[in-house]
Design a protein around this motif. Structure first.
Motif, short mmCIF file in Angstrom:
data_model
loop_
_atom_site.label_atom_id
_atom_site.label_comp_id
_atom_site.label_asym_id
_atom_site.label_seq_id
_atom_site.Cartn_x
_atom_site.Cartn_y
_atom_site.Cartn_z
N LEU A 251 0.84 -1.20 0.00
CA LEU A 251 0.00 0.00 0.00
C LEU A 251 0.87 1.24 0.00
O LEU A 251 1.97 1.25 0.55
CB LEU A 251 -0.90 0.05 1.24
CG LEU A 251 -1.90 -1.07 1.48
CD1 LEU A 251 -1.32 -2.10 2.41
CD2 LEU A 251 -3.19 -0.49 2.07
N LYS A 252 0.32 2.29 -0.57
CA LYS A 252 0.99 3.59 -0.54
C LYS A 252 -0.05 4.67 -0.28
O LYS A 252 -1.04 4.78 -1.02
CB LYS A 252 1.69 3.86 -1.89
CG LYS A 252 2.16 5.31 -2.09
CD LYS A 252 3.23 5.70 -1.10
CE LYS A 252 3.84 7.07 -1.42
NZ LYS A 252 2.88 8.18 -1.23
N TYR A 253 0.16 5.43 0.79
CA TYR A 253 -0.72 6.55 1.12
C TYR A 253 -0.06 7.86 0.69
O TYR A 253 1.16 8.00 0.74
CB TYR A 253 -1.00 6.59 2.62
CG TYR A 253 -1.95 5.52 3.09
CD1 TYR A 253 -3.31 5.76 3.16
CD2 TYR A 253 -1.48 4.27 3.46
CE1 TYR A 253 -4.20 4.78 3.59
CE2 TYR A 253 -2.33 3.28 3.89
CZ TYR A 253 -3.70 3.54 3.94
OH TYR A 253 -4.56 2.54 4.37
N GLU A 275 11.67 13.61 -2.88
CA GLU A 275 11.67 12.69 -1.74
C GLU A 275 10.25 12.58 -1.18
O GLU A 275 9.62 13.58 -0.88
CB GLU A 275 12.64 13.16 -0.66
CG GLU A 275 14.10 13.08 -1.07
CD GLU A 275 15.05 13.52 0.03
OE1 GLU A 275 14.54 13.90 1.12
OE2 GLU A 275 16.27 13.48 -0.19
N ASP A 276 9.77 11.36 -1.05
CA ASP A 276 8.40 11.13 -0.57
C ASP A 276 8.43 10.80 0.92
O ASP A 276 9.07 9.84 1.33
CB ASP A 276 7.78 9.97 -1.36
CG ASP A 276 6.27 9.92 -1.21
OD1 ASP A 276 5.76 10.19 -0.11
OD2 ASP A 276 5.59 9.60 -2.22
N PRO A 277 7.74 11.58 1.75
CA PRO A 277 7.75 11.31 3.20
C PRO A 277 6.90 10.11 3.58
O PRO A 277 6.97 9.65 4.73
CB PRO A 277 7.17 12.60 3.79
CG PRO A 277 6.27 13.13 2.72
CD PRO A 277 6.95 12.79 1.42
N ASN A 278 6.11 9.59 2.65
CA ASN A 278 5.22 8.47 2.95
C ASN A 278 5.72 7.21 2.26
O ASN A 278 5.55 7.05 1.04
CB ASN A 278 3.80 8.77 2.48
CG ASN A 278 3.22 10.01 3.12
OD1 ASN A 278 3.19 10.12 4.34
ND2 ASN A 278 2.77 10.95 2.30
N PRO A 279 6.36 6.29 2.99
CA PRO A 279 6.88 5.08 2.35
C PRO A 279 5.76 4.13 1.95
O PRO A 279 4.61 4.27 2.40
CB PRO A 279 7.75 4.46 3.45
CG PRO A 279 7.09 4.90 4.72
CD PRO A 279 6.59 6.30 4.44
N PRO A 294 10.96 1.95 1.64
CA PRO A 294 11.29 3.28 1.09
C PRO A 294 11.04 3.32 -0.42
O PRO A 294 11.22 2.32 -1.12
CB PRO A 294 12.78 3.43 1.41
CG PRO A 294 13.04 2.48 2.53
CD PRO A 294 12.11 1.32 2.31
N LEU A 295 10.62 4.48 -0.89
CA LEU A 295 10.31 4.64 -2.31
C LEU A 295 11.46 5.31 -3.05
O LEU A 295 12.20 6.12 -2.48
CB LEU A 295 9.06 5.51 -2.47
CG LEU A 295 7.77 4.97 -1.85
CD1 LEU A 295 6.66 6.00 -2.01
CD2 LEU A 295 7.37 3.65 -2.49
N PRO A 296 11.62 5.00 -4.33
CA PRO A 296 12.58 5.77 -5.12
C PRO A 296 12.16 7.24 -5.17
O PRO A 296 10.97 7.56 -5.05
CB PRO A 296 12.46 5.13 -6.52
CG PRO A 296 11.81 3.80 -6.30
CD PRO A 296 10.93 3.96 -5.11
N LYS A 297 13.13 8.11 -5.32
CA LYS A 297 12.80 9.52 -5.47
C LYS A 297 12.05 9.75 -6.78
O LYS A 297 12.41 9.20 -7.82
CB LYS A 297 14.08 10.37 -5.49
CG LYS A 297 14.75 10.55 -4.16
CD LYS A 297 15.93 11.50 -4.29
CE LYS A 297 16.64 11.71 -2.97
NZ LYS A 297 17.77 12.67 -3.11
N GLY A 298 11.01 10.57 -6.71
CA GLY A 298 10.35 10.99 -7.94
C GLY A 298 11.21 11.99 -8.67
O GLY A 298 11.98 12.74 -8.05
N ASN A 299 11.10 12.02 -9.98
CA ASN A 299 11.88 13.01 -10.74
C ASN A 299 11.25 13.22 -12.10
O ASN A 299 11.63 12.61 -13.10
CB ASN A 299 13.33 12.56 -10.91
CG ASN A 299 14.20 13.67 -11.50
OD1 ASN A 299 13.74 14.79 -11.70
ND2 ASN A 299 15.45 13.36 -11.80
#
Length: 359
Positions: A251-253, A275-279, A294-299
């Motif tokens: 899940l991802k919130y 950087e996403d604060p919600n893993p 942890p999620l990859p950084k969006g770009n």
């Protein structure tokens, strides 16, 4: 397609929310792209952000300007086809914001014109570089979920009052499905390919609504089901993505952080960018343990890096016309499914299916 010289001179048509918040800062953050011309009815707003750009109030003049190599169209949806047509006929490369067109036939026509003119044609599917999509793709590919059988993707907001803006006024390309659907559809197709069948429900829920403001679309992949959902009366508490597999659930919130960062004036590429604060959260089916992932950084800059490199013949088009046609086929078929109350197949030719598969 001919190779372009460096730097690529870019014209941006439209400096509303999308043009100002996304396109302008992302273009400026990519070396080798130079934003030189902007079309807007509010030149003073453009000059505040882009004092060195030429500002024109005529979109057609911008689309065909002689000192431009690449035209980015971020204007209202019904203007996409005529402006893209004018730009391609003038020998320009073209990026169209989503939705690509209003109809599938229009999408096919633009793709054919770009082939005839030997010019790049692409659609701004920036959310392929969002953290939650990158995280979803990573956990699927690593096999941690086992066989994926259920996918849910939702972008909902809390806007219970109908607003006076073109997206909420009845007309071609208006409504929530045309606004958010292209992102959700494109992400699903990138993860799972073309569905076998589609069933959909599009509704006007808010009092006074002129366009759809709630959608629920089911993509049938045989054993796998993908659910795409959007609403304007959700105050919170629902996940952005859910994936169920034979070994566990992910899940991802919360939404990717880049849009909020761009609104706040963060420069793409600055420390903390993407950087996403919600893993993500993985629930292990074997023991019920919940583990943060942890999620990859969006770009989202990667889209424009890809465009630049494609124009230099160093990389493929990051979002091809064949992919854009497939998305339009899903958007249009979902509307027809909702209107007819039927489960429908995609009206794509064998050639179009093969073109998408070669993505």
């Amino acid at each position: 397609m001919t190779t372009h010289t460096h730097p690529v001179r870019v014209a941006l048509i439209g400096f509303g929310f999308v043009g100002k918040t996304f396109h302008a800062p992302l273009i400026q953050a990519v070396p080798g792209l130079e934003l030189t011309v902007v079309s807007s009815r509010h030149p003073e707003k453009v000059r505040e952000d882009l004092p060195g750009a030429l500002v024109l109030d005529n979109p057609e003049e911008t689309a065909t300007h002689p000192d431009v190599d690449l035209v980015v169209i971020a204007s209202p949806n019904e203007s996409h086809v005529p402006l893209a047509t004018a730009a391609l006929n003038a020998g320009k490369h073209v990026i169209v914001d989503k939705p690509f067109t209003i109809t599938l036939e229009e999408a096919r026509g633009l793709a054919e014109l770009s082939r005839a003119k030997q010019r790049l044609l692409s659609v701004f599917q920036n959310r392929r570089w969002d953290s939650e999509f990158l995280g979803a793709r990573a956990i699927i590919e690593e096999g941690r979920l086992g066989e994926v059988l259920h996918f849910e993707s939702q972008i909902s907001r809390f806007r219970p009052e109908v607003r006076a803006r073109w997206r909420e006024v009845a007309g071609p390309g208006a409504g929530l499905w045309y606004d958010l659907g292209p992102h959700l559809v494109d992400q699903a197709l990138q993860l799972f390919g073309l569905p076998e069948k589609i069933s959909a429900s599009l509704v006007r829920q808010r009092r006074g609504a002129q366009t759809d403001d709630w959608f629920h679309v089911l993509l049938d992949y045989g054993r796998l089901r993908a659910i795409l959902h959007g609403s304007l009366v959700v105050a919170g508490g629902v996940p952005r993505m859910v994936i169920h597999g034979t070994r566990g659930t992910w899940l991802k919130y919360g939404l990717d952080a880049q849009e909020a960062q761009l609104i706040q004036g963060v420069v793409p590429g600055d420390p903390g960018w993407g950087e996403d604060p919600n893993p993500g959260i993985f629930h292990d089916g074997s023991d019920g343990a919940a583990v943060e992932v942890p999620l990859p950084k969006g770009n989202q800059r990667q889209y424009y890096f890809g465009i630049r490199d494609a124009l230099l013949n160093q990389a493929p088009n990051p979002v091809t016309p064949a992919q854009a046609i497939a998305v339009m086929a899903v958007l249009e078929t979902a509307i027809q499914s909702s209107e007819q109350g039927k489960v429908l197949s995609l009206p794509l030719s064998d050639e179009e299916r093969a073109g998408f598969s070669g993505r």
